[in-house]
Every structure is written in structure tokens, then in C-alpha cells.
Design a protein around this motif. Sequence first.
Motif, mmCIF file in Angstrom:
data_model
loop_
_atom_site.group_PDB
_atom_site.id
_atom_site.type_symbol
_atom_site.label_atom_id
_atom_site.label_comp_id
_atom_site.label_asym_id
_atom_site.label_seq_id
_atom_site.Cartn_x
_atom_site.Cartn_y
_atom_site.Cartn_z
ATOM 1 N N ARG A 35 17.067 -9.105 -6.176
ATOM 2 C CA ARG A 35 16.519 -8.319 -4.627
ATOM 3 C C ARG A 35 16.296 -7.114 -5.009
ATOM 4 N NH1 ARG A 35 21.196 -7.967 -0.416
ATOM 5 N NH2 ARG A 35 22.796 -7.000 -2.394
ATOM 6 N N ALA A 36 15.055 -6.673 -4.140
ATOM 7 C CA ALA A 36 14.359 -4.875 -4.289
ATOM 8 C C ALA A 36 14.556 -4.333 -2.867
ATOM 9 C CB ALA A 36 12.996 -5.189 -4.787
ATOM 10 N N ALA A 37 14.593 -3.048 -3.127
ATOM 11 C CA ALA A 37 14.177 -2.208 -1.621
ATOM 12 C C ALA A 37 12.823 -2.279 -1.826
ATOM 13 C CB ALA A 37 14.765 -1.318 -1.672
ATOM 14 N N VAL A 38 11.998 -3.164 -0.658
ATOM 15 C CA VAL A 38 9.942 -2.540 -0.612
ATOM 16 C C VAL A 38 10.229 -1.664 0.580
ATOM 17 C CG1 VAL A 38 8.595 -4.074 -0.447
ATOM 18 C CG2 VAL A 38 10.507 -5.262 -1.545
ATOM 19 N N PHE A 39 8.484 -1.049 0.179
ATOM 20 C CA PHE A 39 7.933 -0.991 1.395
ATOM 21 C C PHE A 39 6.257 -1.239 1.258
ATOM 22 C CE2 PHE A 39 5.422 2.825 -0.175
ATOM 23 C CZ PHE A 39 6.099 3.216 -1.171
ATOM 24 N N GLU A 40 5.954 -2.303 2.452
ATOM 25 C CA GLU A 40 4.834 -2.694 2.638
ATOM 26 C C GLU A 40 3.490 -1.849 2.994
ATOM 27 O OE1 GLU A 40 5.407 -6.719 4.208
ATOM 28 O OE2 GLU A 40 6.492 -7.081 3.156
ATOM 29 N N ALA A 41 4.225 -0.614 4.209
ATOM 30 C CA ALA A 41 3.159 0.047 4.019
ATOM 31 C C ALA A 41 3.161 1.704 4.041
ATOM 32 C CB ALA A 41 2.832 0.520 5.776
ATOM 33 N N PHE A 42 2.433 2.846 3.496
ATOM 34 C CA PHE A 42 2.990 3.799 3.611
ATOM 35 C C PHE A 42 3.617 4.659 5.249
ATOM 36 C CE2 PHE A 42 -0.216 4.144 -0.179
ATOM 37 C CZ PHE A 42 0.484 4.098 -1.047
ATOM 38 N N GLN A 43 5.212 4.936 3.979
ATOM 39 C CA GLN A 43 5.552 5.611 5.688
ATOM 40 C C GLN A 43 6.007 4.809 6.597
ATOM 41 O OE1 GLN A 43 3.476 8.864 7.188
ATOM 42 N NE2 GLN A 43 1.867 8.791 5.922
ATOM 43 N N GLY A 44 5.769 3.510 6.387
ATOM 44 C CA GLY A 44 6.641 2.014 7.093
ATOM 45 C C GLY A 44 8.221 1.891 6.407
ATOM 46 N N ASN A 45 8.529 0.843 7.301
ATOM 47 C CA ASN A 45 10.463 0.414 6.872
ATOM 48 C C ASN A 45 10.361 -0.037 5.574
ATOM 49 O OD1 ASN A 45 10.740 1.129 9.568
ATOM 50 N ND2 ASN A 45 10.172 -1.354 10.447
ATOM 51 N N GLY A 54 5.424 9.445 -3.041
ATOM 52 C CA GLY A 54 4.996 7.895 -2.911
ATOM 53 C C GLY A 54 5.289 7.776 -1.116
ATOM 54 N N TRP A 55 6.597 7.490 -0.712
ATOM 55 C CA TRP A 55 6.044 6.737 0.284
ATOM 56 C C TRP A 55 5.247 7.289 1.652
ATOM 57 C CZ3 TRP A 55 8.766 8.327 4.989
ATOM 58 C CH2 TRP A 55 8.522 7.503 6.207
ATOM 59 N N MET A 56 5.476 8.387 1.428
ATOM 60 C CA MET A 56 4.149 9.195 2.420
ATOM 61 C C MET A 56 3.004 8.720 1.967
ATOM 62 S SD MET A 56 5.322 11.168 4.216
ATOM 63 C CE MET A 56 4.165 12.236 5.195
ATOM 64 N N GLY A 57 2.753 8.605 0.592
ATOM 65 C CA GLY A 57 1.274 8.190 0.299
ATOM 66 C C GLY A 57 0.076 8.916 -0.120
ATOM 67 N N HIS A 58 1.366 9.724 -1.250
ATOM 68 C CA HIS A 58 0.577 10.923 -2.019
ATOM 69 C C HIS A 58 0.333 10.599 -3.498
ATOM 70 C CE1 HIS A 58 2.599 13.703 1.281
ATOM 71 N NE2 HIS A 58 1.954 13.230 1.843
ATOM 72 N N ASP A 59 0.552 9.500 -3.279
ATOM 73 C CA ASP A 59 0.632 8.926 -4.873
ATOM 74 C C ASP A 59 -0.562 7.909 -5.352
ATOM 75 O OD1 ASP A 59 0.532 8.273 -7.779
ATOM 76 O OD2 ASP A 59 2.261 9.210 -7.716
ATOM 77 N N THR A 60 -1.914 8.614 -5.629
ATOM 78 C CA THR A 60 -2.348 6.939 -5.725
ATOM 79 C C THR A 60 -2.409 6.160 -6.430
ATOM 80 O OG1 THR A 60 -4.000 8.308 -7.386
ATOM 81 C CG2 THR A 60 -4.605 8.479 -5.076
ATOM 82 N N ALA A 61 -2.046 6.153 -7.332
ATOM 83 C CA ALA A 61 -1.155 4.938 -8.558
ATOM 84 C C ALA A 61 0.327 3.847 -7.703
ATOM 85 C CB ALA A 61 -0.223 5.395 -9.584
ATOM 86 N N ILE A 62 0.357 3.856 -6.605
ATOM 87 C CA ILE A 62 1.265 3.234 -6.282
ATOM 88 C C ILE A 62 0.104 2.306 -5.728
ATOM 89 C CG2 ILE A 62 2.400 2.694 -4.069
ATOM 90 C CD1 ILE A 62 3.809 5.531 -5.237
ATOM 91 N N LYS A 63 0.410 1.033 -5.663
ATOM 92 C CA LYS A 63 -0.294 0.030 -4.952
ATOM 93 C C LYS A 63 1.059 -0.874 -4.067
ATOM 94 C CE LYS A 63 -4.328 0.488 -7.524
ATOM 95 N NZ LYS A 63 -4.077 1.427 -7.653
ATOM 96 N N LEU A 64 0.525 -1.074 -2.642
ATOM 97 C CA LEU A 64 0.725 -2.029 -2.264
ATOM 98 C C LEU A 64 1.320 -3.096 -2.080
ATOM 99 C CD1 LEU A 64 0.263 0.386 0.303
ATOM 100 C CD2 LEU A 64 2.455 0.710 -0.505
ATOM 101 N N PRO A 65 2.535 -4.371 -1.923
ATOM 102 C CA PRO A 65 3.719 -3.606 -1.259
ATOM 103 C C PRO A 65 4.994 -3.240 -2.253
ATOM 104 C CG PRO A 65 4.117 -6.077 -1.713
ATOM 105 C CD PRO A 65 2.471 -5.970 -2.192
ATOM 106 N N HIS A 66 5.500 -1.865 -2.724
ATOM 107 C CA HIS A 66 5.446 -1.339 -3.580
ATOM 108 C C HIS A 66 6.982 -1.196 -3.199
ATOM 109 C CE1 HIS A 66 5.355 1.758 -6.849
ATOM 110 N NE2 HIS A 66 6.066 2.854 -6.160
ATOM 111 N N VAL A 67 8.051 -0.971 -4.735
ATOM 112 C CA VAL A 67 9.165 -0.460 -5.339
ATOM 113 C C VAL A 67 9.688 0.406 -5.627
ATOM 114 C CG1 VAL A 67 11.577 -1.813 -5.492
ATOM 115 C CG2 VAL A 67 9.979 -3.234 -4.982
ATOM 116 N N PRO A 68 9.671 1.117 -4.511
ATOM 117 C CA PRO A 68 9.943 2.590 -5.691
ATOM 118 C C PRO A 68 11.698 2.825 -6.427
ATOM 119 C CG PRO A 68 10.527 2.972 -3.062
ATOM 120 C CD PRO A 68 10.843 1.655 -3.090
ATOM 121 N N GLY A 69 11.749 4.111 -7.012
ATOM 122 C CA GLY A 69 13.158 4.801 -7.783
ATOM 123 C C GLY A 69 12.991 4.850 -8.945
ATOM 124 N N HIS A 70 13.057 6.186 -10.215
ATOM 125 C CA HIS A 70 12.567 6.499 -10.803
ATOM 126 C C HIS A 70 13.421 6.455 -11.597
ATOM 127 C CE1 HIS A 70 11.880 10.198 -8.894
ATOM 128 N NE2 HIS A 70 11.590 10.423 -9.654
#
Length: 150
Positions: A2-12, A44-60
Amino acid sequence: MRAAVFEAFQGNITIQNIKDPVPKCDGAVVKVNATGLCRSDWHGWMGHDTAIKLPHVPGHELAGTIEAIGKDVNNFNIGDRITVPFVSGCGLCGECKSGNHQVCDYHSQPGFTHHGSFAEYVALDYADTNLVLLPEEIDDVTAQPLAVDL
Ligand SMILES: [Zn+2]
Ligand SMILES: [Zn+2]
């Protein structure tokens, strides 16, 4: 897992079942015991980091227990409790050799270059160079925000 995932920047952000991570030859997969939320996750969620490919799991910012290791990892074992810096340098390039792992051209960054720690498991690369063994007296919740400044 299980993971917390966003499929769109600034999305759910939703809890989903996704594929378990596997360690690279020089990496580890860690069972996440505690993870923090910081402004970098928001960027990252806002879309400010070009490394992030969707869908994405945040957290560092994380503390966890090693569940699996790659064949080239020498300094850590399954069951070790660890944390990891914000940016994992390769350990081999000129920047890393001069102590500047944070600007390594080949860096890896959970929650940015690949899926992060808002999940049951997270893959961490360049394990021997970056993982930090946690002493018994530092518990997981105390340790996870230290990941910022290591
Ligand atoms: Zn952070
Ligand atoms: Zn490097």
C-alpha cells in the motif's frame, strides 16, 4: 504494497496497492517505520520538481528496517534500522569524492527521482554510500526528520 499516490500534480492523494519495490544491485528496500512530511513534498506535489514522473509516491524523511539488499551492498544487512539523507549521491563521481554528495549529477532521491516513503516499502539507491545505521536509543519517529540534514 500500500502507498499514498498522486496521479496529477496538485491532484488527490489516494491509498493504492502498487508493485513492491525491488533493490538495485547497490541498493536496499526498506520497510518504512516512520516518515515525515515537509515543504519539499509540497513542492513535488505542486509540480515544481522535473524529476517526478506520474503517478508518484512522495516522501523522503524516513526511518525504516532493511527488508532486502542488492548483491553489491557490503556495509548493511537485512534487519538493520536506518535513515538516509535527502539526496543520495553515487559516491563515485568528482562531486561525491570532494564531499558534495548533495550536488551529485547521478543522485537518487526517494520521493523525487523514484517512489518515496509514503508507502510500506521504499527503495534506496547507493546504499553503502548513503544509509545511516540508527543507534538503539534513537527511535524511528525521532530519527525520520534527521534525514533532512544528514
Ligand atoms: Zn524534507
Ligand atoms: Zn556522485
